[in-house]
Write a protein that holds these residues in place. Structure first.
Motif, PDB file in Angstrom:
ATOM      1  N   VAL A  53       3.833 -36.384 -16.187  1.00  0.00           N
ATOM      2  CA  VAL A  53       3.564 -37.476 -15.254  1.00  0.00           C
ATOM      3  C   VAL A  53       3.879 -36.988 -13.839  1.00  0.00           C
ATOM      4  O   VAL A  53       4.931 -36.401 -13.605  1.00  0.00           O
ATOM      5  N   ILE A  54       2.949 -37.241 -12.918  1.00  0.00           N
ATOM      6  CA  ILE A  54       3.184 -36.904 -11.510  1.00  0.00           C
ATOM      7  C   ILE A  54       3.949 -38.055 -10.878  1.00  0.00           C
ATOM      8  O   ILE A  54       3.501 -39.197 -10.907  1.00  0.00           O
ATOM      9  N   ILE A  55       5.115 -37.732 -10.309  1.00  0.00           N
ATOM     10  CA  ILE A  55       5.965 -38.735  -9.665  1.00  0.00           C
ATOM     11  C   ILE A  55       5.667 -38.817  -8.166  1.00  0.00           C
ATOM     12  O   ILE A  55       5.686 -39.882  -7.594  1.00  0.00           O
ATOM     13  N   ALA A  56       5.418 -37.666  -7.537  1.00  0.00           N
ATOM     14  CA  ALA A  56       5.123 -37.626  -6.106  1.00  0.00           C
ATOM     15  C   ALA A  56       4.120 -36.510  -5.836  1.00  0.00           C
ATOM     16  O   ALA A  56       4.198 -35.449  -6.425  1.00  0.00           O
ATOM     17  N   GLY A  57       3.198 -36.791  -4.908  1.00  0.00           N
ATOM     18  CA  GLY A  57       2.200 -35.791  -4.531  1.00  0.00           C
ATOM     19  C   GLY A  57       0.975 -35.908  -5.416  1.00  0.00           C
ATOM     20  O   GLY A  57       0.823 -36.885  -6.132  1.00  0.00           O
ATOM     21  N   PRO A  58       0.112 -34.957  -5.416  1.00  0.00           N
ATOM     22  CA  PRO A  58       0.137 -33.794  -4.529  1.00  0.00           C
ATOM     23  C   PRO A  58      -0.304 -34.182  -3.123  1.00  0.00           C
ATOM     24  O   PRO A  58      -1.290 -34.881  -2.955  1.00  0.00           O
ATOM     25  N   ARG A  59       0.462 -33.724  -2.164  1.00  0.00           N
ATOM     26  CA  ARG A  59       0.160 -33.993  -0.763  1.00  0.00           C
ATOM     27  C   ARG A  59       0.986 -33.067   0.104  1.00  0.00           C
ATOM     28  O   ARG A  59       1.991 -32.527  -0.366  1.00  0.00           O
ATOM     29  N   PRO A  60       0.590 -32.881   1.359  1.00  0.00           N
ATOM     30  CA  PRO A  60       1.425 -32.117   2.270  1.00  0.00           C
ATOM     31  C   PRO A  60       2.772 -32.820   2.447  1.00  0.00           C
ATOM     32  O   PRO A  60       2.826 -34.045   2.599  1.00  0.00           O
ATOM     33  N   LEU A  61       3.846 -32.070   2.377  1.00  0.00           N
ATOM     34  CA  LEU A  61       5.194 -32.618   2.487  1.00  0.00           C
ATOM     35  C   LEU A  61       5.357 -33.336   3.821  1.00  0.00           C
ATOM     36  O   LEU A  61       5.005 -32.808   4.867  1.00  0.00           O
ATOM     37  N   GLY A  62       5.868 -34.551   3.749  1.00  0.00           N
ATOM     38  CA  GLY A  62       6.127 -35.321   4.958  1.00  0.00           C
ATOM     39  C   GLY A  62       4.909 -35.963   5.575  1.00  0.00           C
ATOM     40  O   GLY A  62       5.005 -36.586   6.628  1.00  0.00           O
ATOM     41  N   SER A  63       3.757 -35.844   4.948  1.00  0.00           N
ATOM     42  CA  SER A  63       2.553 -36.443   5.525  1.00  0.00           C
ATOM     43  C   SER A  63       2.579 -37.945   5.319  1.00  0.00           C
ATOM     44  O   SER A  63       3.001 -38.436   4.280  1.00  0.00           O
ATOM     45  N   LEU A  85      -5.857 -37.052   6.319  1.00  0.00           N
ATOM     46  CA  LEU A  85      -4.886 -36.341   7.144  1.00  0.00           C
ATOM     47  C   LEU A  85      -5.616 -35.306   7.984  1.00  0.00           C
ATOM     48  O   LEU A  85      -6.619 -34.746   7.546  1.00  0.00           O
ATOM     49  N   LYS A  86      -5.097 -35.019   9.186  1.00  0.00           N
ATOM     50  CA  LYS A  86      -5.724 -34.048  10.079  1.00  0.00           C
ATOM     51  C   LYS A  86      -4.726 -32.950  10.405  1.00  0.00           C
ATOM     52  O   LYS A  86      -3.585 -33.229  10.787  1.00  0.00           O
ATOM     53  N   PHE A  87      -5.172 -31.701  10.230  1.00  0.00           N
ATOM     54  CA  PHE A  87      -4.348 -30.535  10.536  1.00  0.00           C
ATOM     55  C   PHE A  87      -5.176 -29.516  11.297  1.00  0.00           C
ATOM     56  O   PHE A  87      -6.370 -29.347  11.028  1.00  0.00           O
ATOM     57  N   GLU A  88      -4.529 -28.811  12.206  1.00  0.00           N
ATOM     58  CA  GLU A  88      -5.192 -27.755  12.960  1.00  0.00           C
ATOM     59  C   GLU A  88      -5.349 -26.520  12.086  1.00  0.00           C
ATOM     60  O   GLU A  88      -4.449 -26.189  11.302  1.00  0.00           O
ATOM     61  N   GLU A  89      -6.484 -25.838  12.223  1.00  0.00           N
ATOM     62  CA  GLU A  89      -6.712 -24.616  11.451  1.00  0.00           C
ATOM     63  C   GLU A  89      -5.575 -23.624  11.670  1.00  0.00           C
ATOM     64  O   GLU A  89      -4.989 -23.553  12.737  1.00  0.00           O
ATOM     65  N   ALA A 110     -14.394 -33.543   4.331  1.00  0.00           N
ATOM     66  CA  ALA A 110     -12.977 -33.485   3.957  1.00  0.00           C
ATOM     67  C   ALA A 110     -12.741 -32.392   2.927  1.00  0.00           C
ATOM     68  O   ALA A 110     -13.621 -32.057   2.141  1.00  0.00           O
ATOM     69  N   ILE A 111     -11.539 -31.860   2.951  1.00  0.00           N
ATOM     70  CA  ILE A 111     -11.080 -30.918   1.929  1.00  0.00           C
ATOM     71  C   ILE A 111     -10.084 -31.671   1.059  1.00  0.00           C
ATOM     72  O   ILE A 111      -9.279 -32.463   1.570  1.00  0.00           O
ATOM     73  N   HIS A 112     -10.156 -31.440  -0.226  1.00  0.00           N
ATOM     74  CA  HIS A 112      -9.156 -31.989  -1.150  1.00  0.00           C
ATOM     75  C   HIS A 112      -8.480 -30.839  -1.872  1.00  0.00           C
ATOM     76  O   HIS A 112      -9.126 -29.844  -2.207  1.00  0.00           O
ATOM     77  N   LEU A 113      -7.202 -30.985  -2.097  1.00  0.00           N
ATOM     78  CA  LEU A 113      -6.457 -30.019  -2.893  1.00  0.00           C
ATOM     79  C   LEU A 113      -6.200 -30.660  -4.243  1.00  0.00           C
ATOM     80  O   LEU A 113      -5.745 -31.804  -4.316  1.00  0.00           O
ATOM     81  N   TYR A 114      -6.533 -29.939  -5.293  1.00  0.00           N
ATOM     82  CA  TYR A 114      -6.344 -30.430  -6.654  1.00  0.00           C
ATOM     83  C   TYR A 114      -5.307 -29.566  -7.341  1.00  0.00           C
ATOM     84  O   TYR A 114      -5.245 -28.360  -7.120  1.00  0.00           O
ATOM     85  N   VAL A 115      -4.507 -30.196  -8.195  1.00  0.00           N
ATOM     86  CA  VAL A 115      -3.572 -29.440  -9.013  1.00  0.00           C
ATOM     87  C   VAL A 115      -3.728 -29.902 -10.455  1.00  0.00           C
ATOM     88  O   VAL A 115      -3.744 -31.094 -10.739  1.00  0.00           O
ATOM     89  N   GLU A 116      -3.931 -28.933 -11.336  1.00  0.00           N
ATOM     90  CA  GLU A 116      -3.966 -29.203 -12.768  1.00  0.00           C
ATOM     91  C   GLU A 116      -2.566 -28.929 -13.291  1.00  0.00           C
ATOM     92  O   GLU A 116      -2.004 -27.860 -13.066  1.00  0.00           O
ATOM     93  N   PRO A 153      -4.679 -36.415  -0.651  1.00  0.00           N
ATOM     94  CA  PRO A 153      -5.519 -37.224   0.239  1.00  0.00           C
ATOM     95  C   PRO A 153      -6.550 -36.310   0.911  1.00  0.00           C
ATOM     96  O   PRO A 153      -6.399 -35.082   0.914  1.00  0.00           O
ATOM     97  N   ALA A 154      -7.559 -36.902   1.504  1.00  0.00           N
ATOM     98  CA  ALA A 154      -8.569 -36.138   2.242  1.00  0.00           C
ATOM     99  C   ALA A 154      -7.894 -35.417   3.403  1.00  0.00           C
ATOM    100  O   ALA A 154      -7.048 -35.989   4.102  1.00  0.00           O
ATOM    101  N   ILE A 155      -8.253 -34.146   3.586  1.00  0.00           N
ATOM    102  CA  ILE A 155      -7.717 -33.341   4.686  1.00  0.00           C
ATOM    103  C   ILE A 155      -8.882 -32.943   5.585  1.00  0.00           C
ATOM    104  O   ILE A 155      -9.885 -32.410   5.103  1.00  0.00           O
TER     105      ILE A 155
END
Length: 133
Positions: free
Chosen positions: A29-39, A46-50, A105-111, A125-127
């Motif tokens: 079970v995923i309790i937190a995330g997946p996401r950038p820490l502190g976002s 979410l928006k991040f500079e290259e 948007a970019i998405h990060l997936y974790v299996e 979330p969408a990046i």
């Protein structure tokens, strides 16, 4: 009791005993995330500079205390960001250059897999990538 009957009795007894000891595997079970820490949890992504290196957050629990395996990936794959190690719970990820379409948007997936048949997929979330200033 003849030898063949006692052998059959032992096999039946072992078979019955083993069915009573079986407990089903529980999925991780995923309790937190997946996401950038502190976002922040903001609608619209979410928006991040290259070139920014982001620490990813993921907390997983497994009721059976099974060993957990991770596989991170980025969608779409290009332009490619870079995971520090795509097979750990909390890698860093370097934001790639912006896609041709700035609205893409970019998405990060974790299996997440427990090695006993329990598998689940988490999505960030969408990046959105901002060009370097």
């Amino acid at each position: 009791m003849p030898r063949s009957r006692s052998f059959m009795f032992v096999l039946l007894a072992l078979g019955l005993a083993s069915t009573g000891c079986y407990s089903p595997n529980h999925q991780p079970v995923i309790i937190a995330g997946p996401r950038p820490l502190g976002s922040p949890s903001t609608p619209g992504g979410l928006k991040f500079e290259e070139g920014t290196v982001i620490q990813l957050q993921l907390e997983v629990t497994d009721q059976d205390n099974d060993e957990i395996f991770y596989r991170w990936r980025q969608v779409p794959e290009n332009p490619a960001g870079a995971f520090s190690d795509a097979n750990i719970a909390t890698p860093t990820w370097t934001v790639p250059s912006p896609p041709e379409d700035p609205k893409e948007a970019i998405h990060l997936y974790v299996e997440v897999e427990d090695g006993n048949g329990g598998v689940l997929l988490g999505q960030s979330p969408a990046i959105y990538v901002l060009p370097k200033q």
